[in-house]
Design a protein around this motif. Structure first.
Motif, PDB file in Angstrom:
ATOM      1  N   GLY A  98       0.517   4.105  -2.864  1.00 16.06           N
ATOM      2  CA  GLY A  98       0.000   5.347  -2.233  1.00 16.06           C
ATOM      3  C   GLY A  98       1.041   6.621  -2.447  1.00 16.06           C
ATOM      4  N   LEU A 123       0.961   7.489  -6.217  1.00 13.70           N
ATOM      5  CA  LEU A 123      -0.350   8.253  -6.465  1.00 13.70           C
ATOM      6  C   LEU A 123      -0.205   9.535  -5.952  1.00 13.70           C
ATOM      7  N   VAL A 124       0.276   9.762  -4.635  1.00  7.55           N
ATOM      8  CA  VAL A 124       0.348  11.113  -4.200  1.00  7.55           C
ATOM      9  C   VAL A 124       1.341  12.058  -4.842  1.00  7.55           C
ATOM     10  N   LEU A 157       1.004  -1.226   0.006  1.00 10.60           N
ATOM     11  CA  LEU A 157       0.133  -0.080  -0.043  1.00 10.60           C
ATOM     12  C   LEU A 157       0.924   1.121   0.162  1.00 10.60           C
ATOM     13  N   VAL A 158       2.041   1.080   0.770  1.00  7.83           N
ATOM     14  CA  VAL A 158       2.892   2.423   0.806  1.00  7.83           C
ATOM     15  C   VAL A 158       3.589   2.799  -0.567  1.00  7.83           C
TER      16      VAL A 158
END
Length: 78
Positions: A30, A33-34, A26-27
């Protein structure tokens, strides 16, 4: 006191390990995406296709670096 068979204990540990492995990824996703979102927000004066191209590069770079680090730290890969 309840007796737990060794088979159910092993399967429970395997299930927890799989859940941890999913959360580990997930990191990188994420973070990628950020980074892509910040590129798109920070460049409103650039044409859409260049913003998309820059966002894809940022996503691939950030997520790829994090994923490679996590993959290499996996004990299965020696």
């Amino acid at each position: 006191m309840t007796q737990v068979s060794p088979i159910s204990r092993v399967s429970g540990e395997a299930t927890r390990a799989q859940q941890r492995a999913r959360w580990r990824w997930l990191v990188p996703v994420g973070g990628g995406l950020v980074a892509a979102l910040l590129i798109v927000i920070g460049t409103p004066h650039v044409t859409w296709y260049l913003r998309l191209f820059l966002a894809l590069i940022a996503f691939a770079y950030i997520a790829g670096q994090s994923a490679a680090y996590l993959w290499s730290s996996n004990p299965d890969h020696g």
